[in-house]
Design a protein around this motif. Structure first.
Motif, PDB file in Angstrom:
ATOM      1  N   LEU A   1       0.684  -1.268   0.248  1.00 48.08           N
ATOM      2  CA  LEU A   1      -0.117  -0.112   0.063  1.00 48.08           C
ATOM      3  C   LEU A   1       0.823   1.403   0.024  1.00 48.08           C
ATOM      4  CD1 LEU A   1      -2.972   1.055  -0.004  1.00 48.08           C
ATOM      5  CD2 LEU A   1      -2.788   0.963   2.586  1.00 48.08           C
ATOM      6  N   TYR A   2       1.871   1.355   0.687  1.00 45.29           N
ATOM      7  CA  TYR A   2       2.744   2.325   0.880  1.00 45.29           C
ATOM      8  C   TYR A   2       3.390   2.797  -0.478  1.00 45.29           C
ATOM      9  CZ  TYR A   2       6.950   5.216   1.688  1.00 45.29           C
ATOM     10  OH  TYR A   2       7.820   6.190   1.632  1.00 45.29           O
ATOM     11  N   ASP A   3       3.777   1.585  -1.178  1.00 44.26           N
ATOM     12  CA  ASP A   3       4.576   1.585  -2.578  1.00 44.26           C
ATOM     13  C   ASP A   3       3.538   2.106  -3.509  1.00 44.26           C
ATOM     14  OD1 ASP A   3       6.593   0.650  -1.510  1.00 44.26           O
ATOM     15  OD2 ASP A   3       6.415  -1.371  -2.369  1.00 44.26           O
ATOM     16  N   ASP A   4       2.395   1.801  -3.526  1.00 39.67           N
ATOM     17  CA  ASP A   4       1.294   2.195  -4.426  1.00 39.67           C
ATOM     18  C   ASP A   4       0.820   3.743  -3.996  1.00 39.67           C
ATOM     19  OD1 ASP A   4       1.215  -0.134  -5.656  1.00 39.67           O
ATOM     20  OD2 ASP A   4      -0.790  -0.921  -4.738  1.00 39.67           O
ATOM     21  N   PHE A   5       0.911   4.168  -2.671  1.00 46.12           N
ATOM     22  CA  PHE A   5       0.633   5.398  -2.410  1.00 46.12           C
ATOM     23  C   PHE A   5       1.742   6.456  -2.916  1.00 46.12           C
ATOM     24  CE2 PHE A   5       1.234   9.337   0.400  1.00 46.12           C
ATOM     25  CZ  PHE A   5      -0.203   9.938   0.234  1.00 46.12           C
ATOM     26  N   ALA A   6       3.005   6.078  -2.861  1.00 48.88           N
ATOM     27  CA  ALA A   6       4.036   6.809  -3.439  1.00 48.88           C
ATOM     28  C   ALA A   6       3.991   7.027  -4.848  1.00 48.88           C
ATOM     29  CB  ALA A   6       5.166   6.368  -2.995  1.00 48.88           C
ATOM     30  N   LYS A   7       3.452   6.040  -5.737  1.00 46.36           N
ATOM     31  CA  LYS A   7       3.460   6.077  -7.092  1.00 46.36           C
ATOM     32  C   LYS A   7       2.072   7.207  -7.413  1.00 46.36           C
ATOM     33  CE  LYS A   7       1.877   3.464 -10.986  1.00 46.36           C
ATOM     34  NZ  LYS A   7       1.456   2.261 -11.334  1.00 46.36           N
ATOM     35  N   PHE A   8       0.989   6.982  -6.597  1.00 47.21           N
ATOM     36  CA  PHE A   8      -0.113   7.704  -6.863  1.00 47.21           C
ATOM     37  C   PHE A   8       0.278   9.088  -6.512  1.00 47.21           C
ATOM     38  CE2 PHE A   8      -3.783   9.776  -4.684  1.00 47.21           C
ATOM     39  CZ  PHE A   8      -4.713   9.873  -5.798  1.00 47.21           C
ATOM     40  N   GLN A   9       1.005   9.632  -5.358  1.00 48.87           N
ATOM     41  CA  GLN A   9       1.528  10.665  -4.999  1.00 48.87           C
ATOM     42  C   GLN A   9       2.175  11.538  -6.178  1.00 48.87           C
ATOM     43  OE1 GLN A   9       4.459  11.035  -1.848  1.00 48.87           O
ATOM     44  NE2 GLN A   9       3.759  13.244  -1.595  1.00 48.87           N
ATOM     45  N   SER A  10       3.284  10.676  -6.726  1.00 49.41           N
ATOM     46  CA  SER A  10       3.762  11.365  -7.946  1.00 49.41           C
ATOM     47  C   SER A  10       3.037  11.608  -9.068  1.00 49.41           C
ATOM     48  CB  SER A  10       5.004  10.403  -8.285  1.00 49.41           C
ATOM     49  OG  SER A  10       4.599   9.308  -8.984  1.00 49.41           O
ATOM     50  N   GLN A  11       1.731  10.730  -9.074  1.00 46.15           N
ATOM     51  CA  GLN A  11       1.041  10.964 -10.143  1.00 46.15           C
ATOM     52  C   GLN A  11       0.037  12.474 -10.151  1.00 46.15           C
ATOM     53  OE1 GLN A  11      -1.175   7.355 -10.189  1.00 46.15           O
ATOM     54  NE2 GLN A  11       0.091   6.549 -11.944  1.00 46.15           N
ATOM     55  N   CYS A  12      -0.212  12.673  -8.568  1.00 39.90           N
ATOM     56  CA  CYS A  12      -1.003  13.757  -8.351  1.00 39.90           C
ATOM     57  C   CYS A  12       0.005  14.958  -8.370  1.00 39.90           C
ATOM     58  CB  CYS A  12      -1.287  13.519  -6.896  1.00 39.90           C
ATOM     59  SG  CYS A  12      -2.687  12.353  -6.774  1.00 39.90           S
ATOM     60  N   THR A  13       1.179  14.846  -8.107  1.00 45.06           N
ATOM     61  CA  THR A  13       2.250  16.026  -8.424  1.00 45.06           C
ATOM     62  C   THR A  13       2.270  16.277  -9.616  1.00 45.06           C
ATOM     63  OG1 THR A  13       3.255  15.113  -6.324  1.00 45.06           O
ATOM     64  CG2 THR A  13       4.643  16.659  -7.877  1.00 45.06           C
ATOM     65  N   PHE A  14       2.333  15.288 -10.690  1.00 48.99           N
ATOM     66  CA  PHE A  14       2.360  15.578 -11.970  1.00 48.99           C
ATOM     67  C   PHE A  14       1.399  16.527 -12.536  1.00 48.99           C
ATOM     68  CE2 PHE A  14       1.335  14.738 -16.478  1.00 48.99           C
ATOM     69  CZ  PHE A  14       2.450  15.035 -17.102  1.00 48.99           C
ATOM     70  N   LEU A  15      -0.031  16.185 -12.048  1.00 49.03           N
ATOM     71  CA  LEU A  15      -1.061  16.613 -12.707  1.00 49.03           C
ATOM     72  C   LEU A  15      -1.402  18.044 -12.172  1.00 49.03           C
ATOM     73  CD1 LEU A  15      -3.688  16.537 -14.029  1.00 49.03           C
ATOM     74  CD2 LEU A  15      -4.879  15.762 -12.107  1.00 49.03           C
ATOM     75  N   CYS A  16      -0.900  18.275 -10.682  1.00 47.05           N
ATOM     76  CA  CYS A  16      -0.705  19.630 -10.337  1.00 47.05           C
ATOM     77  C   CYS A  16       0.116  20.698 -10.896  1.00 47.05           C
ATOM     78  CB  CYS A  16      -0.495  19.544  -8.672  1.00 47.05           C
ATOM     79  SG  CYS A  16      -1.612  18.906  -7.856  1.00 47.05           S
ATOM     80  N   ASP A  17       1.473  19.936 -11.121  1.00 45.48           N
ATOM     81  CA  ASP A  17       2.256  20.678 -12.036  1.00 45.48           C
ATOM     82  C   ASP A  17       1.829  20.889 -13.465  1.00 45.48           C
ATOM     83  OD1 ASP A  17       3.863  20.664  -9.803  1.00 45.48           O
ATOM     84  OD2 ASP A  17       5.283  18.936 -10.595  1.00 45.48           O
ATOM     85  N   ALA A  18       1.465  20.179 -14.172  1.00 42.91           N
ATOM     86  CA  ALA A  18       1.043  20.323 -15.499  1.00 42.91           C
ATOM     87  C   ALA A  18       0.031  21.432 -15.430  1.00 42.91           C
ATOM     88  CB  ALA A  18       0.132  19.103 -16.165  1.00 42.91           C
ATOM     89  N   MET A  19      -1.010  21.539 -14.435  1.00 45.09           N
ATOM     90  CA  MET A  19      -2.327  22.408 -14.339  1.00 45.09           C
ATOM     91  C   MET A  19      -1.561  23.985 -14.176  1.00 45.09           C
ATOM     92  SD  MET A  19      -5.049  20.894 -15.254  1.00 45.09           S
ATOM     93  CE  MET A  19      -6.117  22.204 -15.049  1.00 45.09           C
ATOM     94  N   VAL A  20      -0.704  23.884 -13.278  1.00 42.44           N
ATOM     95  CA  VAL A  20      -0.088  25.229 -12.907  1.00 42.44           C
ATOM     96  C   VAL A  20       0.735  25.969 -14.160  1.00 42.44           C
ATOM     97  CG1 VAL A  20       1.915  26.168 -11.696  1.00 42.44           C
ATOM     98  CG2 VAL A  20       0.095  24.915 -10.490  1.00 42.44           C
ATOM     99  N   ALA A  21       1.475  24.811 -14.844  1.00 43.40           N
ATOM    100  CA  ALA A  21       2.266  25.302 -16.032  1.00 43.40           C
ATOM    101  C   ALA A  21       1.160  25.770 -17.209  1.00 43.40           C
ATOM    102  CB  ALA A  21       3.071  24.079 -16.634  1.00 43.40           C
ATOM    103  N   LEU A  22      -0.031  25.069 -17.366  1.00 48.22           N
ATOM    104  CA  LEU A  22      -0.822  25.538 -18.078  1.00 48.22           C
ATOM    105  C   LEU A  22      -1.683  27.072 -17.808  1.00 48.22           C
ATOM    106  CD1 LEU A  22      -2.760  22.527 -18.928  1.00 48.22           C
ATOM    107  CD2 LEU A  22      -1.501  23.816 -20.745  1.00 48.22           C
ATOM    108  N   ALA A  23      -1.737  27.064 -16.464  1.00 46.86           N
ATOM    109  CA  ALA A  23      -2.286  28.524 -15.913  1.00 46.86           C
ATOM    110  C   ALA A  23      -1.295  29.548 -16.441  1.00 46.86           C
ATOM    111  CB  ALA A  23      -2.861  28.192 -14.544  1.00 46.86           C
ATOM    112  N   ILE A  24      -0.198  29.301 -15.809  1.00 43.45           N
ATOM    113  CA  ILE A  24       0.767  30.245 -16.036  1.00 43.45           C
ATOM    114  C   ILE A  24       1.247  30.824 -17.428  1.00 43.45           C
ATOM    115  CG2 ILE A  24       3.392  30.769 -15.492  1.00 43.45           C
ATOM    116  CD1 ILE A  24       3.088  29.413 -13.027  1.00 43.45           C
TER     117      ILE A  24
END
Length: 78
Positions: free
Chosen positions: A16-39
């Motif tokens: 579960l920890y390993d899957d959460f770490a992967k999920f966290q990186s996917q969330c981070t990517f999505l957030c970074d992509a949205m910010v880049a688009l907005a900026i």
């Protein structure tokens, strides 16, 4: 979601920890992509919008799967 047979709680927690770490990186990517688009101020084409919508759906599904697994571990722990 119950644990598979012969799966102990410690192993499930580590998986579960390993899957959460992967999920966290996917969330981070999505957030970074949205910010880049907005900026950037650029207008998003329909293909990019569809891609973001699809990726956001995958993130939501992943969040639900992690929630269900956490619930299963919690139930096991009583």
């Amino acid at each position: 979601m119950p644990l598979p047979p012969n799966q102990n709680p410690t192993t499930e927690f580590l998986l579960l920890y390993d899957d959460f770490a992967k999920f966290q990186s996917q969330c981070t990517f999505l957030c970074d992509a949205m910010v880049a688009l907005a900026i950037s101020g650029l207008v998003m084409d329909k293909w990019s919008a569809n891609g973001l919508q699809m990726y956001a759906g995958q993130i939501k599904e992943g969040a639900e799967a992690l929630r269900a697994r956490l619930e299963a571990v919690r139930v096991m722990q009583g």
